[in-house]
Design a protein around this motif. Structure first.
Motif, PDB file in Angstrom:
ATOM      1  N   SER A 238      -4.849  -4.891  10.191  1.00  0.00           N
ATOM      2  CA  SER A 238      -4.683  -5.909   9.163  1.00  0.00           C
ATOM      3  C   SER A 238      -3.269  -6.462   9.159  1.00  0.00           C
ATOM      4  CB  SER A 238      -5.002  -5.324   7.782  1.00  0.00           C
ATOM      5  OG  SER A 238      -6.318  -4.797   7.761  1.00  0.00           O
TER       6      SER A 238
ATOM      7  N   TRP B  70      -3.903  -4.299  -1.104  1.00  0.00           N
ATOM      8  CA  TRP B  70      -4.343  -4.782   0.209  1.00  0.00           C
ATOM      9  C   TRP B  70      -4.537  -3.636   1.189  1.00  0.00           C
ATOM     10  CZ3 TRP B  70      -0.639  -4.745   4.402  1.00  0.00           C
ATOM     11  CH2 TRP B  70      -1.102  -5.311   5.581  1.00  0.00           C
ATOM     12  N   ALA B  71      -3.580  -2.737   1.251  1.00  0.00           N
ATOM     13  CA  ALA B  71      -3.659  -1.633   2.207  1.00  0.00           C
ATOM     14  C   ALA B  71      -4.808  -0.680   1.886  1.00  0.00           C
ATOM     15  CB  ALA B  71      -2.338  -0.865   2.230  1.00  0.00           C
TER      16      ALA B  71
ATOM     17  N   THR C 214      -8.222  -2.610   3.275  1.00  0.00           N
ATOM     18  CA  THR C 214      -8.288  -3.220   4.600  1.00  0.00           C
ATOM     19  C   THR C 214      -8.030  -2.159   5.665  1.00  0.00           C
ATOM     20  OG1 THR C 214      -5.948  -3.842   4.413  1.00  0.00           O
ATOM     21  CG2 THR C 214      -7.585  -5.521   3.829  1.00  0.00           C
TER      22      THR C 214
ATOM     23  N   ALA D 273      -6.540  -0.074   8.826  1.00  0.00           N
ATOM     24  CA  ALA D 273      -5.241   0.193   9.446  1.00  0.00           C
ATOM     25  C   ALA D 273      -5.318  -0.136  10.945  1.00  0.00           C
ATOM     26  CB  ALA D 273      -4.857   1.650   9.228  1.00  0.00           C
TER      27      ALA D 273
ATOM     28  N   HIS E  21      -1.502  -1.407   9.342  1.00  0.00           N
ATOM     29  CA  HIS E  21      -1.118  -2.499   8.450  1.00  0.00           C
ATOM     30  C   HIS E  21       0.232  -3.062   8.876  1.00  0.00           C
ATOM     31  CE1 HIS E  21      -4.107  -0.303   5.968  1.00  0.00           C
ATOM     32  NE2 HIS E  21      -4.458  -1.536   5.650  1.00  0.00           N
TER      33      HIS E  21
ATOM     34  N   ILE F 176       3.225   0.547   5.230  1.00  0.00           N
ATOM     35  CA  ILE F 176       3.290  -0.417   6.317  1.00  0.00           C
ATOM     36  C   ILE F 176       3.585   0.307   7.636  1.00  0.00           C
ATOM     37  CG2 ILE F 176       4.463  -2.474   7.168  1.00  0.00           C
ATOM     38  CD1 ILE F 176       2.709  -2.850   4.654  1.00  0.00           C
TER      39      ILE F 176
END
Length: 296
Positions: free
Chosen positions: A28, A96-97, A100, A102, A104, A127
């Motif tokens: 993502s 978001w993480a 969605t 990985a 990321h 992240i």
């Protein structure tokens, strides 16, 4: 690509978008634009990454694009403090993480790259890698050092000019400051004419003061502890951000690689193809190491 409204912790509504893959995804990407930007300016790279197998998402920062304005005049790009935008980013990233696939990756331009570093420097994030294009590590104004710019902005605010634009005219792409590509300049003009509610203009003196304050809050020791792969891309003669400060940043980050593109121009992802395509190829190679392409 589906547009929606994401509500920040303080109730501010931000225009966001999500573009998932119809099947398995490589990972993502969260794309973050710069000052005065709006999502539609970057449809080309967003389409490219989606076609490469990534889910893609992003939002317009508060005070610009489709996320509402802080002043009655919508063409003055205004902020009182960058901290609420850092909070917006942290809140959006957490949601978001969690929803969605990985890995990321954040891809951020200019002010968006600065705010990304502010968030990452906190030390608690999810992240896996970041790509920073023309990051606003410091602001470049010909003949005016950063400390003097903050002093001037503070003086203007004390004089009651905080909400006034720093210039009577938005020089924008004059002389190819943003991009040397006439087609992409025309594309931005088309969007602003077709969707005038997305357009922003000159920064206010308060925005400049807030930006310089935020730059001071980005401490080197916090950046030095950032242990994720980072690709930093800059023009050698960027007219908007301080290239020397960007080079120092790349040396400070433990896992950074620096790509310096000959010439000027600030919006590297919207440059003429002779410059843009090698940049996109370098980004693709970086992403291949983070989230390898899916096998058939």
């Amino acid at each position: 690509m589906a547009f929606d409204t994401w509500v920040a912790a303080d109730g501010w509504a931000l225009r966001s978008f999500a573009w998932p893959q119809p099947g398995p995804a490589r990972g993502s990407i969260l794309f973050l634009n710069g000052r005065g930007d709006f999502i539609e300016k970057y449809l080309e790279p967003l389409i490219h990454w989606h076609e490469q197998g990534w889910t893609v998402a992003g939002f317009d920062w508060r005070g610009q694009g489709g996320s509402g304005r802080l002043l009655a005049d919508p063409l003055i790009c205004h902020q009182l403090d960058f901290d609420p935008m850092v909070q917006d980013l942290a809140g959006f990233v957490a949601q978001w993480a969690a929803t969605t696939p990985a890995p990321h990756v954040i891809v951020a331009h200019s002010m968006g790259a600065h705010l990304t570093l502010r968030m990452l420097a906190r030390g608690t994030h999810v992240i896996d890698a970041a790509i920073l294009a023309s990051p606003m590590i410091d602001i470049r104004v010909m003949g005016v050092p950063g400390w003097a710019l903050r002093w001037l902005a503070g003086l203007a605010s004390l004089a009651g000019l905080a909400e006034r634009p720093v210039s009577r005219k938005d020089i924008g792409d004059v002389g190819g400051r943003m991009t040397s590509c006439p087609e992409r300049r025309a594309d931005k003009a088309w969007w602003k004419a077709s969707r005038p509610e997305l357009a922003s203009g000159v920064a206010s003196w308060s925005w400049v003061r807030a930006a310089r304050t935020s730059i001071r809050r980005l401490r080197r020791r916090d950046i030095a502890a950032l242990d994720i792969p980072v690709l930093v891309i800059t023009s050698q003669r960027d007219p908007v951000v301080d290239v020397r400060a960007i080079a120092r940043l790349a040396r400070t980050l433990p896992e950074a690689e620096l790509m310096q593109v000959p010439g000027g121009g600030h919006e590297l992802l919207r440059e003429a193809n002779a410059r843009r395509l090698p940049i996109m190829a370098r980004i693709d190679a970086f992403l291949d190491r983070i989230g390898p392409p899916l096998s058939c």
